[in-house]
Design an enzyme around this catalytic site. Structure first.
Site, PDB file in Angstrom:
ATOM      1  N   ASP B  28       0.819  -1.219   0.000  1.00 23.34           N
ATOM      2  CA  ASP B  28       0.000   0.000   0.000  1.00 23.34           C
ATOM      3  C   ASP B  28       0.851   1.267   0.000  1.00 23.34           C
ATOM      4  OD1 ASP B  28       0.696  -0.606   2.584  1.00 23.34           O
ATOM      5  OD2 ASP B  28      -1.186   0.060   3.479  1.00 23.34           O
ATOM      6  N   GLU B  51      10.099 -10.264  -2.435  1.00 28.06           N
ATOM      7  CA  GLU B  51      11.099  -9.204  -2.580  1.00 28.06           C
ATOM      8  C   GLU B  51      12.526  -9.743  -2.604  1.00 28.06           C
ATOM      9  OE1 GLU B  51       8.564  -9.175  -0.467  1.00 28.06           O
ATOM     10  OE2 GLU B  51       7.407  -7.326  -0.780  1.00 28.06           O
ATOM     11  N   HIS B 116       0.811  -0.162  10.482  1.00 28.09           N
ATOM     12  CA  HIS B 116       1.213  -1.507  10.072  1.00 28.09           C
ATOM     13  C   HIS B 116       2.575  -1.410   9.367  1.00 28.09           C
ATOM     14  CE1 HIS B 116      -0.826   0.196   6.582  1.00 28.09           C
ATOM     15  NE2 HIS B 116      -0.255  -0.696   5.807  1.00 28.09           N
ATOM     16  N   HIS B 117       3.328  -2.485   9.454  1.00 27.93           N
ATOM     17  CA  HIS B 117       4.707  -2.585   8.921  1.00 27.93           C
ATOM     18  C   HIS B 117       5.751  -1.851   9.768  1.00 27.93           C
ATOM     19  CE1 HIS B 117       2.595  -4.265   5.625  1.00 27.93           C
ATOM     20  NE2 HIS B 117       2.728  -3.349   4.726  1.00 27.93           N
ATOM     21  N   GLY B 415      27.968 -15.160  -2.258  1.00 26.98           N
ATOM     22  CA  GLY B 415      27.617 -16.574  -2.126  1.00 26.98           C
ATOM     23  C   GLY B 415      26.344 -16.873  -1.363  1.00 26.98           C
ATOM     24  N   ASP B 445      20.033 -28.440  -6.166  1.00 25.76           N
ATOM     25  CA  ASP B 445      18.689 -28.681  -5.635  1.00 25.76           C
ATOM     26  C   ASP B 445      18.436 -27.871  -4.365  1.00 25.76           C
ATOM     27  OD1 ASP B 445      20.592 -30.263  -4.340  1.00 25.76           O
ATOM     28  OD2 ASP B 445      19.501 -32.156  -4.601  1.00 25.76           O
ATOM     29  N   ASN B 472      21.436 -33.728  -6.461  1.00 25.86           N
ATOM     30  CA  ASN B 472      22.409 -34.600  -5.800  1.00 25.86           C
ATOM     31  C   ASN B 472      22.036 -34.803  -4.344  1.00 25.86           C
ATOM     32  OD1 ASN B 472      23.006 -32.109  -4.821  1.00 25.86           O
ATOM     33  ND2 ASN B 472      24.997 -31.941  -5.815  1.00 25.86           N
ATOM     34  N   GLY B 474      20.933 -32.958  -1.824  1.00 24.44           N
ATOM     35  CA  GLY B 474      21.287 -32.145  -0.662  1.00 24.44           C
ATOM     36  C   GLY B 474      22.355 -31.111  -0.922  1.00 24.44           C
ATOM     37  N   GLU B 478      28.366 -28.275   1.059  1.00 23.03           N
ATOM     38  CA  GLU B 478      28.467 -28.242   2.517  1.00 23.03           C
ATOM     39  C   GLU B 478      29.009 -29.557   3.058  1.00 23.03           C
ATOM     40  OE1 GLU B 478      28.203 -25.072   2.905  1.00 23.03           O
ATOM     41  OE2 GLU B 478      26.492 -24.869   4.255  1.00 23.03           O
TER      42      GLU B 478
HETATM   43  C1  TPP Z   1      21.209 -17.867   2.024  1.00 23.50           C
HETATM   44  C2  TPP Z   1      22.231 -18.892   2.334  1.00 23.50           C
HETATM   45  N1  TPP Z   1      21.987 -19.817   3.259  1.00 23.50           N
HETATM   46  C3  TPP Z   1      22.884 -20.771   3.535  1.00 23.50           C
HETATM   47  C4  TPP Z   1      24.076 -20.821   2.867  1.00 23.50           C
HETATM   48  C5  TPP Z   1      25.107 -21.903   3.163  1.00 23.50           C
HETATM   49  N2  TPP Z   1      25.271 -22.766   1.981  1.00 23.50           N
HETATM   50  C6  TPP Z   1      26.250 -22.571   1.081  1.00 23.50           C
HETATM   51  S1  TPP Z   1      26.218 -23.666  -0.183  1.00 23.50           S
HETATM   52  C7  TPP Z   1      24.880 -24.445   0.475  1.00 23.50           C
HETATM   53  C8  TPP Z   1      24.319 -25.676  -0.144  1.00 23.50           C
HETATM   54  C9  TPP Z   1      24.007 -25.582  -1.600  1.00 23.50           C
HETATM   55  O1  TPP Z   1      23.443 -26.802  -1.980  1.00 23.50           O
HETATM   56  P1  TPP Z   1      23.039 -27.075  -3.477  1.00 23.50           P
HETATM   57  O2  TPP Z   1      22.416 -25.869  -4.050  1.00 23.50           O
HETATM   58  O3  TPP Z   1      22.247 -28.341  -3.542  1.00 23.50           O
HETATM   59  O4  TPP Z   1      24.431 -27.222  -4.237  1.00 23.50           O
HETATM   60  P2  TPP Z   1      25.331 -28.505  -4.451  1.00 23.50           P
HETATM   61  O5  TPP Z   1      24.671 -29.661  -3.794  1.00 23.50           O
HETATM   62  O6  TPP Z   1      25.408 -28.652  -5.931  1.00 23.50           O
HETATM   63  O7  TPP Z   1      26.647 -28.155  -3.850  1.00 23.50           O
HETATM   64  C10 TPP Z   1      24.477 -23.841   1.660  1.00 23.50           C
HETATM   65  C11 TPP Z   1      23.336 -24.294   2.482  1.00 23.50           C
HETATM   66  C12 TPP Z   1      24.316 -19.820   1.917  1.00 23.50           C
HETATM   67  N3  TPP Z   1      25.454 -19.755   1.232  1.00 23.50           N
HETATM   68  N4  TPP Z   1      23.377 -18.902   1.650  1.00 23.50           N
HETATM   69  C1  TPP Z   2       6.435  -8.878   2.353  1.00 21.34           C
HETATM   70  C2  TPP Z   2       5.284  -8.041   1.926  1.00 21.34           C
HETATM   71  N1  TPP Z   2       5.259  -7.579   0.675  1.00 21.34           N
HETATM   72  C3  TPP Z   2       4.214  -6.837   0.249  1.00 21.34           C
HETATM   73  C4  TPP Z   2       3.184  -6.548   1.088  1.00 21.34           C
HETATM   74  C5  TPP Z   2       1.986  -5.704   0.620  1.00 21.34           C
HETATM   75  N2  TPP Z   2       0.774  -6.546   0.620  1.00 21.34           N
HETATM   76  C6  TPP Z   2      -0.078  -6.541   1.670  1.00 21.34           C
HETATM   77  S1  TPP Z   2      -1.378  -7.577   1.431  1.00 21.34           S
HETATM   78  C7  TPP Z   2      -0.815  -8.026  -0.087  1.00 21.34           C
HETATM   79  C8  TPP Z   2      -1.608  -8.953  -0.968  1.00 21.34           C
HETATM   80  C9  TPP Z   2      -2.038 -10.233  -0.337  1.00 21.34           C
HETATM   81  O1  TPP Z   2      -2.707 -10.961  -1.318  1.00 21.34           O
HETATM   82  P1  TPP Z   2      -3.328 -12.365  -0.979  1.00 21.34           P
HETATM   83  O2  TPP Z   2      -2.432 -13.124  -0.110  1.00 21.34           O
HETATM   84  O3  TPP Z   2      -3.736 -13.019  -2.250  1.00 21.34           O
HETATM   85  O4  TPP Z   2      -4.574 -12.016  -0.079  1.00 21.34           O
HETATM   86  P2  TPP Z   2      -6.057 -11.652  -0.515  1.00 21.34           P
HETATM   87  O5  TPP Z   2      -6.140 -11.684  -1.996  1.00 21.34           O
HETATM   88  O6  TPP Z   2      -6.900 -12.708   0.124  1.00 21.34           O
HETATM   89  O7  TPP Z   2      -6.331 -10.297   0.058  1.00 21.34           O
HETATM   90  C10 TPP Z   2       0.376  -7.374  -0.396  1.00 21.34           C
HETATM   91  C11 TPP Z   2       1.116  -7.569  -1.652  1.00 21.34           C
HETATM   92  C12 TPP Z   2       3.276  -7.026   2.394  1.00 21.34           C
HETATM   93  N3  TPP Z   2       2.347  -6.766   3.294  1.00 21.34           N
HETATM   94  N4  TPP Z   2       4.328  -7.788   2.780  1.00 21.34           N
HETATM   95 MG    MG Z   3      22.685 -30.230  -4.052  1.00 23.95          MG
END
Ligand code: TPP
Ligand code: TPP
Ligand code: MG
Ligand code: MG
Lengths: 574, 574
Positions: B28, B51, B116-117, B415, B445, B472, B474, B478
Site C-alpha cells: 500500500d 522481494e 502496520h509494517h 555466495g 537442488d 544430488n 542435498g 556443505e
Molecule cells: C542464504 C544462504 N543460506 C545458507 C548458505 C550456506 N550454503 C552454502 S552452499 C549451500 C548448499 C548448496 O546446496 P546445493 O544448491 O544443492 O548445491 P550442491 O549440492 O550442488 O553443492 C548452503 C546451504 C548460503 N550460502 N546462503
Molecule cells: C512482504 C510483503 N510484501 C508486500 C506486502 C503488501 N501486501 C499486503 S497484502 C498483499 C496482498 C495479499 O494478497 P493475498 O495473499 O492473495 O490475499 P487476498 O487476496 O486474500 O487479500 C500485499 C502484496 C506485504 N504486506 N508484505
Molecule cells: Mg545439491
C-alpha cells in the site's frame, strides 16, 4: 568446577526454557554448532528451505509454545539477512525469538580478510549493526569469560520484553569449554514484583473508579495479554467479576470466545455497531495489554477517552491521565481480581450485544467471503491453532467466534505477507509438542506465493496442518486499497493442488489436496470426517471472486482512505 | 519552468540510464508510484513472488544489462527487509542497484503513529538505518526542493561506485511536481579524467617495469573489469600487446576465453598446476580490477608478490609497493595500451599453458561432475548468458571455457544460495532487451529450494531460460566442508520436473521439463535441436551422486580446512 561447551551451554538454557525444536538453514559458519543441535537428545533440528521461512517458523513456534522462545540458526551475512524480516516481525509483534548466527572465527573478525558472505570491504560488524535495529538486545560471544553471562543476558531480555534477540557464535568458540555453574539457576521467566506502596495506591484508585462508574465497566483485552502471558490472570478476572469482555483483533483468543460474557471484537469505527455502542458508552473501560496499531484500532478510530479508561500494561499502568511506571499487570491482576470480585452480582446484569456472525442465506452457489468465514467458524474445534495471513483472511476471521482453548495467530501489526506459511510450520510443530488440536491456516494466493516452498518441510516433518488457500486471482486486499484493476495486483495462476506432491510427497501418499468451487463442495469437504480428522497434511484451494472482500476489510479500506485524505489536507507540501 | 512529478522524474532518469524493466512487489505504500511505472511507455513492471527474488532479479538485470542499473521497488519495512539480502549481495559484488521503498507520508513520519509494517515503537528510521549498512548511499525524498538533487546524487553514486543505493519515496509526494530542468543533463556515467601529471608518471613507471621484465608479463583480469566496465579497454590491451591473459573466477568472460592468448583461470593453489606455474613465474603480473576474496584467490593462496605486480583499479593504481590514489583504470588503460603496443612481437612469443578441461573417458554411465562440466562447455554458444549458483555449480564451471561474447554471472564473493534463480529472471529479461543469446542456469537442488517460486514469473513473462537443476540429494558443497553425512545436509526430494506446470504453466504448453539419469540421456538432450533452440522455458533435472564434487571444489574444501587449522593454531583462545 564442572565445564560445558558453549554450544551445550546454549542448548541447555534453551531446554530449560522448553525448546524442543530449532529452525534454520546450515552454512559453513554454523555447521559446527549444528553438530551439537543434531546430537542433542531432546532438541530437534528442523532444516527449512530458506531463512525467511525459518524465521517465521521460529515466530510461530514461539507463539504457540507460549511462555517459551523460538529459535532460528542462520549463517553469517547471507542467511541472517534473509531472516531479518521474520526477526523484525517478531519485534513488532512482541514474540520472543533467539537468532543465533554462526560467524567467522574471532581471529578472522580481527584480521578482516575478504571472506565469502562479507560485504567485501572489511566491515565485519555491518550485519550486527543492522540487526540492532530489529532486535531488543545483541550479544557477541568472544571469549570464555563473558560467554555464559552474555547468553543469559540476551535470553532474559527476550523473555521479559517479549522481543527477539541476536547472538553471534564464532566458529572457533563452538566447542570452547566454560563453567556450567550458572546453569543451575534457571533464568527468571516472570517480572519482578511491583512496588507495594504504589501498587496498593493503584488498586485503590481503580476500585474507586469502578464504584464511581456504577459498575458500568467493560473489559477490553488485547495483544499483550497473550504476549506477556496474563491470559490466565485475565480469565480469572472476568470469571470472578462477570464484567463484559471484548477483544481487539490482536487480542483474539486471549479469552474464551464462547464464554457467556464475551461480547465480540471492538475495533473502533470498524466494529459491529452494537459492539461499538456498548464499549464506547461504558462508564469505565478497563483495557488490558492494549496495542493501538492502525489495523487493531480501526485506523485509530477508538472512541474511548482517557478520562474513562484504565490501562494495564506489562510494565506500567495508566489511570485516566495518571501514569504509574513500573506497575506491571502480571502481579497487579490477581490483586485486582480479588478487589473487584465484590462487584460480581451487579456486573452480571450488564447487558451484552447479541451479535454473532451468522452464515448468510445467499441464493447463488459462489463461495463468498460473507459465507466462508462464518461457515469456517462451525468447523473449528477446541484447541485448534488458527493461523490467518494478512489479506482478506486476517480481516475475514475477525467476525468469527473461535472455540475454547483455541489459539489465534496473526500478524496484524507487522503484516508481512508470506509470514503465515513458515509460521504454520512452527505452529504445527509446537502444537504437536503441546498435544494441541489441529493447525489450520488461511492464506491468500498472493501470500502463499511468497513462501510456498515451506510446505515441503511440513510434509517431510510429518505435521498435518490444514491449509486453506484463498484463490481469488491476486492481491485482493491491495485492490481495495489502491488500483482495483491495476496489473500489478494480478498474480500468476498456480496449480495449487499440485504443490504438496511437487514439494516432496512424490507418490501422493502423505497428503491430500482439494479444490472447492462452490458452497456445496465446501460443505461436503468440511463435513467429511476423514478430512476433519487431519491425519495428513491437506491443502484446500478455495475458489473466490477477485473483487470480493470481507466486511471488515471493506470498512478498513474506507477508513484508510479517509485517513489518507486527512493527512493530505494537513500536509503543507501537498 | 517545465515541471514533472517526482515519480516521473525518477522514471525519466532511469530511462536515460537504459532501464526498461523494474522488479518488485506492490504494497500500500508503493502502489501510487507503481501507477506511474505501469503507465510508463518504455518501462515495464515485473511483479515478483517476493522481494528477495525481486532483489536478485534486479542484480541479474543490472549485470547483464551492463553500463546500467537494476531497480527494485518494495514496500516499507516488510518488503524492504526481505530484499535486504539481495541488496547486500549487490553491494558485496559491486552491482549498481536502486532500491526504491514506498514509505508512509511525510506527516506520518513526523507523527509516528503505530502503523502496520512498523516495529510498533515509533522508530520510523530503523529500516533506513539498517539499509545504510548494505547500501553505499541513502536518500529520503522529503520535499520539492531537494527531491531532484537527492535522486541524482544516489543514482550517480550507484553508477560511479558500482554499488546499490536506497531511496525512500513517501506516499504523499509521489505526484508532487518539481522542476524538470535538471533532466536535460544526463548523469555522467564514466569517471572523471586522471591527474595528467601523475598519470604520465604512472605510465612511465609501468613501461619501465615491463622493459625490465624482458617483456615476461602476464595479464590477470578480474571482477572489476566487468563491474567497472573496462572490458573493451582490456580487450584492446590484450589484442594490441599479445601478452598472455589469465582470469580469476570472478573475472570469467571479462575477456574472450577462445582468444588464442587466453590461458585459463588463475586461482592460487586451486589453479591447474600448469596455469599456476605460468602465472606465478612471470617476471611481471599486470593485474586489472582484482578482487581478492577467499574463493576468488584459492583461499588467499596467491603467490604473486607485490614486488612483481602492477595493479590497476577503478580508483587507484599500485605499482609494486607504491600507491597512486585517484589514478583509475578506465582512463589509464587506453594510454597504457598505446605505450605497450611496441612489445607485441616479443609478447607473442611468450608461451601459454596447453590446458583445456576435456571430457573424461569414463567407463560408467553416471553423470559425474568431471563429465558434466566439460560436456556443457560444448553446449554453450556465443552470446549465451551463463548463470552459476554457489555450490558444485560455481566451482564446476570454473574449468570450462566459455564462448565468445558470453556473459558469466555468479556470486562468488557473497555466495548467497537461491540468488541465481531471481538473477536468472533478471538476466533473461535483460538478455531479451539486449538481443543476446540464451540464458542458462546451473543451480543445485538445495539452492533452488530457497527461491524456486520465481520460475513462475519467468514463465509468465515469456522468457526462455534453460534451467539445469543438479539433483544430488542435498547440500553437497556443505558436505565437503563439514558434516559429510549429517542430517542437516540432506534436503527434501522434490518433484522438480513438475515445478513449471505447478508454477503457472498449467496445461504444459509453455514449458518443457526433463530428467536425465545418465550420460546418454544427457547427450541426447543436449544434441536435440529443439531443446538447444530454447524457444520455451525448460528445466532439466540432472541426477548426480550425493558425494560427487568438481575438482575445484574438493581442492577448495581442502584449502578451507587448512585455513581453519592455521587459524586455530594462531588463536590464543582455542
Ligand atoms: C542464504 C544462504 N543460506 C545458507 C548458505 C550456506 N550454503 C552454502 S552452499 C549451500 C548448499 C548448496 O546446496 P546445493 O544448491 O544443492 O548445491 P550442491 O549440492 O550442488 O553443492 C548452503 C546451504 C548460503 N550460502 N546462503
Ligand atoms: C512482504 C510483503 N510484501 C508486500 C506486502 C503488501 N501486501 C499486503 S497484502 C498483499 C496482498 C495479499 O494478497 P493475498 O495473499 O492473495 O490475499 P487476498 O487476496 O486474500 O487479500 C500485499 C502484496 C506485504 N504486506 N508484505
Ligand atoms: Mg545439491
Ligand atoms: Mg489473493
Amino acid at each position: 568446577d564442572e565445564t560445558i561447551t558453549i554450544s551445550e551451554y546454549i542448548l541447555t538454557r534453551l531446554e530449560q526454557m522448553g525448546v524442543e525444536s530449532i529452525f534454520g538453514v546450515p552454512g559453513d559458519f554454523n555447521m559446527p554448532f549444528l553438530d551439537y543441535v543434531e546430537d542433542h537428545p531432546k532438541i530437534k533440528w528442523i532444516g527449512c528451505c530458506n531463512e525467511l521461512n525459518a524465521s517465521h517458523a521460529a515466530d510461530g513456534y514461539s507463539r504457540v509454545k507460549e511462555h517459551g522462545i523460538g529459535v532460528i540458526v542462520t549463517t553469517f551475512g547471507v542467511g541472517e539477512l534473509i531472516a531479518m524480516n521474520g526477526v523484525a516481525g517478531a519485534f513488532s509483534e512482541m514474540v520472543p525469538v533467539l537468532h543465533i548466527v554462526g560467524v567467522p572465527s574471532t581471529l578472522q573478525q580481527k584480521q578482516k580478510p575478504i571472506l565469502h558472505h562479507t560485504l567485501g570491504d572489511g566491515r565485519f560488524d555491518a550485519y550486527t549493526k543492522a540487526a540492532a535495529q530489529t532486535t531488543i538486545a545483541q550479544a557477541a560471544i568472544v571469549d570464555k569469560v563473558t560467554a555464559g553471562p552474555e547468553i543469559d543476558r540476551v535470553l532474559a531480555q527476550a523473555i521479559t520484553t517479549a522481543r527477539p534477540v541476536y547472538l553471534t557464535l564464532p566458529m572457533d568458540l563452538v566447542s570452547t569449554k566454560i563453567s556450567a555453574k550458572r546453569l543451575k539457576v534457571e533464568l527468571p521467566r516472570s517480572p519482578p514484583p511491583n512496588d507495594s506502596e504504589v501498587e496498593a495506591f493503584v488498586l485503590d484508585e481503580i476500585v474507586k473508579l469502578v464504584e464511581a462508574a456504577d459498575q458500568d465497566v467493560v473489559i477490553l483485552t488485547d495483544a499483550c495479554v497473550i504476549r506477556h502471558h496474563v491470559r490466565q490472570e485475565v480469565n480469572d478476572l472476568i470469571h470472578k467479576t462477570h464484567f463484559p469482555v471484548y477483544s481487539s483483533p490482536m487480542g483474539k483468543t486471549s479469552v474464551n470466545e464462547n464464554y457467556e460474557r464475551y461480547g465480540g471484537v471492538y475495533v473502533g469505527l470498524n466494529s459491529h455497531p452494537k459492539i461499538k455502542e456498548k464499549v464506547e458508552n461504558a462508564k469505565l473501560i478497563l483495557s488490558i495489554g492494549s496495542l493501538k496499531s492502525d489495523f487493531n484500532t480501526g485506523m485509530f478510530t477508538y472512541s474511548v477517552p482517557a478520562s474513562r479508561t484504565v490501562e494495564l500494561h506489562s510494565g506500567h499502568t495508566l489511570i485516566r491521565h495518571a501514569q504509574f511506571p513500573g506497575i506491571g499487570m502480571k502481579k497487579l491482576l490477581p490483586k485486582l481480581t480479588e478487589r473487584l470480585h465484590k462487584f460480581e452480582e451487579d456486573a452480571k446484569q450488564l447487558p451484552l450485544p447479541q451479535y454473532k456472525a451468522l452464515i448468510p442465506d445467499e441464493k447463488d452457489d459462489i463461495i463468498s467471503q460473507a459465507y466462508f468465514w462464518p461457515r469456517m467458524g462451525q468447523f473449528f474445534k477446541p484447541k485448534d491453532v488458527i493461523v490467518a495471513e494478512t489479506g482478506t483472511s486476517s480481516f475475514g476471521i475477525l467476525d468469527v467466534e473461535l472455540p475454547e482453548d483455541s489459539i489465534f495467530v496473526a500478524q496484524i501489526l507487522f503484516g508481512s505477507i508470506g509470514w503465515s506459511v513458515g509460521t504454520t510450520l512452527g505452529a504445527a510443530v509446537a502444537a504437536r509438542e503441546r498435544h494441541l488440536g489441529r493447525t489450520i491456516l488461511f492464506v491468500g494466493d498472493g501470500s502463499l506465493q511468497v513462501t510456498a516452498q515451506e510446505l515441503s518441510t511440513m510434509t517431510a516433518k510429518g505435521v498435518h496442518p490444514i491449509l486453506f488457500v484463498l484463490n481469488n486471482n491476486g492481491y485482493v486486499i491491495e485492490r481495495h486499497l489502491h488500483g482495483m484493476d491495476r496489473d500489478y495486483n494480478n498474480i500468476v495462476d498456480w496449480n495449487y493442488t499440485s504443490l504438496l506432491t511437487t514439494f516432496g510427497d512424490k507418490d501422493g501418499s502423505r497428503s491430500r489436496s482439494y479444490t472447492v468451487h462452490n458452497k456445496k463442495e465446501l460443505n461436503d469437504l468440511l463435513e467429511d470426517e476423514t478430512f476433519a480428522k487431519a491425519d495428513k497434511i491437506q491443502l484446500v484451494e478455495v475458489m473466490m471472486d477477485r473483487y470480493d472482500a470481507p466486511r471488515a476489510l471493506k470498512a478498513s479500506a474506507q477508513l484508510s482512505e479517509a485517513m489518507a485524505k486527512r493527512i493530505a489536507e494537513q500536509d503543507p507540501e501537498a
